[in-house]
Design an enzyme around this catalytic site. Sequence first.
Site, PDB file in Angstrom:
ATOM      1  N   THR A 173       0.824  -1.213   0.000  1.00 50.23           N
ATOM      2  CA  THR A 173       0.000   0.000   0.000  1.00 50.23           C
ATOM      3  C   THR A 173       0.860   1.267   0.000  1.00 50.23           C
ATOM      4  O   THR A 173       0.647   2.184  -0.795  1.00 50.23           O
ATOM      5  CB  THR A 173      -0.925   0.003   1.230  1.00 50.23           C
ATOM      6  OG1 THR A 173      -1.763  -1.149   1.193  1.00 50.23           O
ATOM      7  CG2 THR A 173      -1.786   1.252   1.249  1.00 50.23           C
ATOM      8  N   VAL A 174       1.858   1.305   0.885  1.00 49.46           N
ATOM      9  CA  VAL A 174       2.696   2.501   0.988  1.00 49.46           C
ATOM     10  C   VAL A 174       3.623   2.616  -0.224  1.00 49.46           C
ATOM     11  O   VAL A 174       3.794   3.695  -0.792  1.00 49.46           O
ATOM     12  CB  VAL A 174       3.506   2.501   2.302  1.00 49.46           C
ATOM     13  CG1 VAL A 174       4.454   3.696   2.356  1.00 49.46           C
ATOM     14  CG2 VAL A 174       2.562   2.520   3.495  1.00 49.46           C
TER      15      VAL A 174
ATOM     16  N   ILE B 226       2.701  14.053   9.666  1.00 43.16           N
ATOM     17  CA  ILE B 226       3.085  15.136  10.571  1.00 43.16           C
ATOM     18  C   ILE B 226       4.615  15.187  10.649  1.00 43.16           C
ATOM     19  O   ILE B 226       5.234  14.209  11.083  1.00 43.16           O
ATOM     20  CB  ILE B 226       2.505  14.919  11.984  1.00 43.16           C
ATOM     21  CG1 ILE B 226       0.986  14.783  11.937  1.00 43.16           C
ATOM     22  CG2 ILE B 226       2.895  16.072  12.899  1.00 43.16           C
ATOM     23  CD1 ILE B 226       0.365  14.446  13.274  1.00 43.16           C
TER      24      ILE B 226
ATOM     25  N   GLY C 140     -10.432   0.398   7.040  1.00 42.77           N
ATOM     26  CA  GLY C 140      -9.012   0.324   6.725  1.00 42.77           C
ATOM     27  C   GLY C 140      -8.114   1.025   7.720  1.00 42.77           C
ATOM     28  O   GLY C 140      -6.905   1.155   7.484  1.00 42.77           O
TER      29      GLY C 140
ATOM     30  N   GLU D 215      -5.642  -3.054  11.060  1.00 42.94           N
ATOM     31  CA  GLU D 215      -5.249  -4.254  10.335  1.00 42.94           C
ATOM     32  C   GLU D 215      -6.150  -5.418  10.743  1.00 42.94           C
ATOM     33  O   GLU D 215      -6.865  -5.362  11.743  1.00 42.94           O
ATOM     34  CB  GLU D 215      -3.793  -4.598  10.651  1.00 42.94           C
ATOM     35  CG  GLU D 215      -2.798  -3.505  10.317  1.00 42.94           C
ATOM     36  CD  GLU D 215      -2.587  -3.338   8.819  1.00 42.94           C
ATOM     37  OE1 GLU D 215      -2.962  -4.250   8.055  1.00 42.94           O
ATOM     38  OE2 GLU D 215      -2.062  -2.282   8.425  1.00 42.94           O
TER      39      GLU D 215
ATOM     40  N   LYS E 241       6.790   4.411  18.587  1.00 45.02           N
ATOM     41  CA  LYS E 241       6.851   5.808  18.122  1.00 45.02           C
ATOM     42  C   LYS E 241       7.350   6.741  19.233  1.00 45.02           C
ATOM     43  O   LYS E 241       8.146   7.648  18.978  1.00 45.02           O
ATOM     44  CB  LYS E 241       5.467   6.247  17.636  1.00 45.02           C
ATOM     45  CG  LYS E 241       4.994   5.493  16.398  1.00 45.02           C
ATOM     46  CD  LYS E 241       3.544   5.809  16.075  1.00 45.02           C
ATOM     47  CE  LYS E 241       3.075   5.015  14.869  1.00 45.02           C
ATOM     48  NZ  LYS E 241       1.631   5.204  14.598  1.00 45.02           N
TER      49      LYS E 241
ATOM     50  N   GLY F 119      -2.748   5.594   6.928  1.00 43.02           N
ATOM     51  CA  GLY F 119      -3.096   5.595   5.502  1.00 43.02           C
ATOM     52  C   GLY F 119      -1.871   5.632   4.612  1.00 43.02           C
ATOM     53  O   GLY F 119      -0.848   6.224   4.954  1.00 43.02           O
TER      54      GLY F 119
END
Length: 428
Positions: free
Chosen positions: A15-16, A138, A188, A191, A206, A303
């Site tokens: 996806t990415v 961000i 979406g 997962e 993170k 996303g």
Amino acid sequence: MGSVDVPVALLGYGTVGAAVNRLLTEGADEIERATGHRLRIVRALVRDPGRERSFPAAEGVLTTDFESIANDPSIAVVAEVMGGVDETGEHVLRLLRAGKPVVSANKQLVARRGDELFDAASEAGVQLRFEASVCAAIPVIKVLREALVVTNVHRILGIVNGTTNFMLTQMEAGSDYDAALTEAQRLGYAEADPTEDVNGADAAAKMAILATVAFGSRVRLEDVQYDGIERIRLEHVRAARELGMAVRLIGSATLIGDAVDVRVEPAFVDRDHPLAAVDGPFNAVMLQGDAIREITLEGPGAGGLATASAVVADMVSVIGTTGTGFLQNDASWRTLERLPPGDLRSPYYLSIEVDDRPGVLAHVALRLAADDVSVARLSQRQLNGSASLDIVTHEASAGSVRAAAAALAHLPEVHGEPDVIRVVAERG
């Protein structure tokens, strides 16, 4: 002046990866206008070249052969968007040691193996950038490392997982936990296996990265105390609302003297606090420091396109600089102690079910006071033959509050273990 053709490669084309290719293709003119370079994907490492993809790669780009990337001297930068830690980490190390700059969107890789990755990048004199590993679009890493390099940031508060924030927002609207998770998966945002999101591990990785960059001291995933949202029920959401608060999964990193505390946990956030207003699959990070007082960055936290935009921005930054660029050294330059986990001070919320009879409330207050925990606010609800106490404490150490809750659980008039949830009220 003519455009410079820049061959680049991807590790991964899911996806990415497909979104990165789309942005580089559709934004090629804008990138060239701003930088004089035209980035072109020439290789993308995949397991199954025949799988259908949302934005197909050009003929001959997809490959199962890592060596075709590692041994191609024309490839100027590689973006790692495949995920994983072990095999992926070895690929990234090979590339860095071979003198290829790498951009990564992989928070678990950076949080778990950052030491050796940065060592390899420094020894080879190349860049390792990782903006997309935290909060997608961000640019918090760039702000911390570049814009705020002399600001002395001492506290970070953040909502850094869009999946759990969406779920908690759904629960505020009346959905129970299971229904909120199902909806997040349908849209979406979650997962098929949402474990690392809901148990706090994703947010913990993170926060480890953010703390490392902000405080200049290596914070590893195992240094982060984390708890997810699995235990949050509609009763907690209701209690927070009645107290003028909202339930959020909050990551915090705090520098206290020469010690650092990093944690992720559900919290009751005062409605006047900026983080309480962050709804849906959005992220927000508050940076507090000596020179800036406070900066809040907010945006989409999940996303493919949001993450891909950060990957592309890092790739452009690498191409636009020479040698090791601005990020020429590891973000970690000093050693800080870890604050003992029970020492961090904060207000707390306690939910206690008790016998509905005279004297019980006074006994609870005395038991709290024995551990230096005092009551700031209290409300009481009648249940069938018992009462539920919703208590907000004054600021107290986490250890004292946990000790008081454990002691309360042993009182004959208390039914079960009290719920304990941190309160975020002050802006710091």
